[in-house]
Write an enzyme that holds these catalytic residues in place. Structure first.
Site, PDB file in Angstrom:
ATOM      1  N   GLY A  50     -74.010 -33.526 -65.408  1.00 41.21           N
ATOM      2  CA  GLY A  50     -74.661 -33.803 -66.679  1.00 41.21           C
ATOM      3  C   GLY A  50     -75.508 -32.711 -67.308  1.00 41.21           C
ATOM      4  O   GLY A  50     -76.301 -32.980 -68.203  1.00 41.21           O
ATOM      5  N   TRP A  52     -74.528 -30.344 -69.330  1.00 46.10           N
ATOM      6  CA  TRP A  52     -74.155 -30.182 -70.748  1.00 46.10           C
ATOM      7  C   TRP A  52     -74.763 -31.322 -71.566  1.00 46.10           C
ATOM      8  O   TRP A  52     -75.185 -31.125 -72.707  1.00 46.10           O
ATOM      9  CB  TRP A  52     -72.625 -30.186 -70.914  1.00 46.10           C
ATOM     10  N   ASP A  70     -66.660 -39.611 -67.632  1.00 43.43           N
ATOM     11  CA  ASP A  70     -66.219 -38.906 -66.428  1.00 43.43           C
ATOM     12  C   ASP A  70     -65.621 -39.945 -65.487  1.00 43.43           C
ATOM     13  O   ASP A  70     -65.981 -41.122 -65.541  1.00 43.43           O
ATOM     14  CB  ASP A  70     -67.399 -38.205 -65.741  1.00 43.43           C
ATOM     15  N   ASP A 112     -65.568 -29.960 -70.435  1.00 42.05           N
ATOM     16  CA  ASP A 112     -65.717 -29.048 -69.294  1.00 42.05           C
ATOM     17  C   ASP A 112     -64.919 -29.621 -68.119  1.00 42.05           C
ATOM     18  O   ASP A 112     -65.185 -29.320 -66.968  1.00 42.05           O
ATOM     19  CB  ASP A 112     -67.206 -28.933 -68.936  1.00 42.05           C
ATOM     20  N   LYS A 152     -62.957 -26.109 -71.652  1.00 42.12           N
ATOM     21  CA  LYS A 152     -62.715 -25.199 -70.522  1.00 42.12           C
ATOM     22  C   LYS A 152     -61.218 -25.088 -70.249  1.00 42.12           C
ATOM     23  O   LYS A 152     -60.494 -26.085 -70.296  1.00 42.12           O
ATOM     24  CB  LYS A 152     -63.410 -25.723 -69.276  1.00 42.12           C
TER      25      LYS A 152
HETATM   26  C1  SAM Z   1     -67.134 -28.824 -63.869  1.00 45.16           C
HETATM   27  S1  SAM Z   1     -67.444 -30.549 -63.872  1.00 45.16           S
HETATM   28  C2  SAM Z   1     -68.388 -30.762 -65.343  1.00 45.16           C
HETATM   29  C3  SAM Z   1     -69.796 -30.240 -65.255  1.00 45.16           C
HETATM   30  C4  SAM Z   1     -70.634 -30.686 -66.445  1.00 45.16           C
HETATM   31  N1  SAM Z   1     -70.215 -30.007 -67.671  1.00 45.16           N
HETATM   32  C5  SAM Z   1     -72.092 -30.419 -66.285  1.00 45.16           C
HETATM   33  O1  SAM Z   1     -72.630 -29.624 -67.031  1.00 45.16           O
HETATM   34  O2  SAM Z   1     -72.711 -31.017 -65.407  1.00 45.16           O
HETATM   35  C6  SAM Z   1     -65.871 -31.208 -64.280  1.00 45.16           C
HETATM   36  C7  SAM Z   1     -65.817 -32.725 -64.349  1.00 45.16           C
HETATM   37  O3  SAM Z   1     -64.552 -33.133 -64.911  1.00 45.16           O
HETATM   38  C8  SAM Z   1     -64.316 -34.443 -64.432  1.00 45.16           C
HETATM   39  N2  SAM Z   1     -62.942 -34.890 -64.660  1.00 45.16           N
HETATM   40  C9  SAM Z   1     -61.807 -34.474 -64.023  1.00 45.16           C
HETATM   41  N3  SAM Z   1     -60.738 -35.162 -64.451  1.00 45.16           N
HETATM   42  C10 SAM Z   1     -61.181 -36.044 -65.391  1.00 45.16           C
HETATM   43  C11 SAM Z   1     -60.547 -37.035 -66.197  1.00 45.16           C
HETATM   44  N4  SAM Z   1     -59.230 -37.285 -66.094  1.00 45.16           N
HETATM   45  N5  SAM Z   1     -61.299 -37.738 -67.066  1.00 45.16           N
HETATM   46  C12 SAM Z   1     -62.650 -37.517 -67.149  1.00 45.16           C
HETATM   47  N6  SAM Z   1     -63.314 -36.592 -66.409  1.00 45.16           N
HETATM   48  C13 SAM Z   1     -62.594 -35.863 -65.535  1.00 45.16           C
HETATM   49  C14 SAM Z   1     -64.685 -34.319 -62.954  1.00 45.16           C
HETATM   50  O4  SAM Z   1     -64.918 -35.585 -62.364  1.00 45.16           O
HETATM   51  C15 SAM Z   1     -65.941 -33.432 -62.997  1.00 45.16           C
HETATM   52  O5  SAM Z   1     -67.115 -34.199 -62.935  1.00 45.16           O
END
Ligand code: SAM
Length: 197
Positions: A50, A52, A70, A112, A152
């Site tokens: 979280g 962002w 998420d 992201d 991303k």
């Molecule tokens: C790099 S992290 C994001 C970090 C976040 N931007 C932050 O600042 O804390 C990537 C996230 O994408 C989520 N994710 C992956 N596949 C997903 C999907 N199909 N739908 C929603 N979220 C997904 C993962 O669970 C993970 O929490």
């Protein structure tokens, strides 16, 4: 070098009470391309844990809104933020604004999202591209004309081709590898300004 970078941004995030070091990627994108504004309604796909959301909630202010989704369970660490709504949902289960209890299009779409990686390059690239394609696919239902966008991308030939084919839906389109990204990482961000719809 990569460990030094990790250390520096990891410690900085901890000190500044951000939930992840990824916040500095969004900060750099926003400082450079000015994608977030006061009173904006923003959706953040793949928001967990979280950082962002924390940055965006502050940027849009009390009259703005940040909606995060998420696949991970909703984080109660963000519950003090009054202008934030979170959902435990996959991007593949979101297709219309009503799925996020919204009545109007978003000013900004952020993603992201990162897939679970296998270590097999081609599989991980395919999974990442799959997420990117889905975001572009649902974009017309979520982003208002004139709105901004950041996503991303794990680099691959297919991802480059896909972005080239789709960049014209924005008046401005940029690619950026933020300074806080680990030097060995293949990720970068695509930023779109003023969605043409
Ligand atoms: C790099 S992290 C994001 C970090 C976040 N931007 C932050 O600042 O804390 C990537 C996230 O994408 C989520 N994710 C992956 N596949 C997903 C999907 N199909 N739908 C929603 N979220 C997904 C993962 O669970 C993970 O929490």
């Amino acid at each position: 070098m990569s460990f030094k970078v990790k250390d520096h941004y990891f410690k900085k995030a901890k000190k500044e009470n951000f939930l992840a070091r990824s916040v500095y990627k969004l900060e750099e994108i926003d400082q450079k391309y000015k994608i977030l504004n006061k009173k904006n309604n923003v959706v953040d796909f793949g928001y967990h844990p979280g950082s962002w959301v924390q940055y965006t909630a502050e940027k849009v202010g009390p009259e703005g809104l940040v909606v995060g989704i998420d696949i991970k369970p909703v984080s109660n660490k963000l519950s003090p933020l009054k202008n934030v709504r979170l959902y435990e949902k996959s991007i593949f289960d979101v297709s219309v604004l009503e799925d996020l209890e919204m009545e109007s299009l978003f000013d900004v779409v952020l993603s992201d999202m990162a897939p679970n990686t296998t270590g097999i390059k081609s599989v991980d690239q395919d999974r990442s591209l799959n997420l990117i394609e889905e975001v572009f696919h649902i974009l017309p239902k979520f982003l208002r004309p004139g709105g901004n966008f950041a996503i991303k991308v794990f680099d691959s030939n297919q991802a480059q081709v896909f972005l080239k084919e789709n960049k014209n839906i924005f008046e401005e389109f940029h690619l950026l590898k933020p300074k806080s990204t680990r030097s060995i990482s293949k990720e970068f961000f695509a930023i779109g300004k003023r969605y043409k719809a």
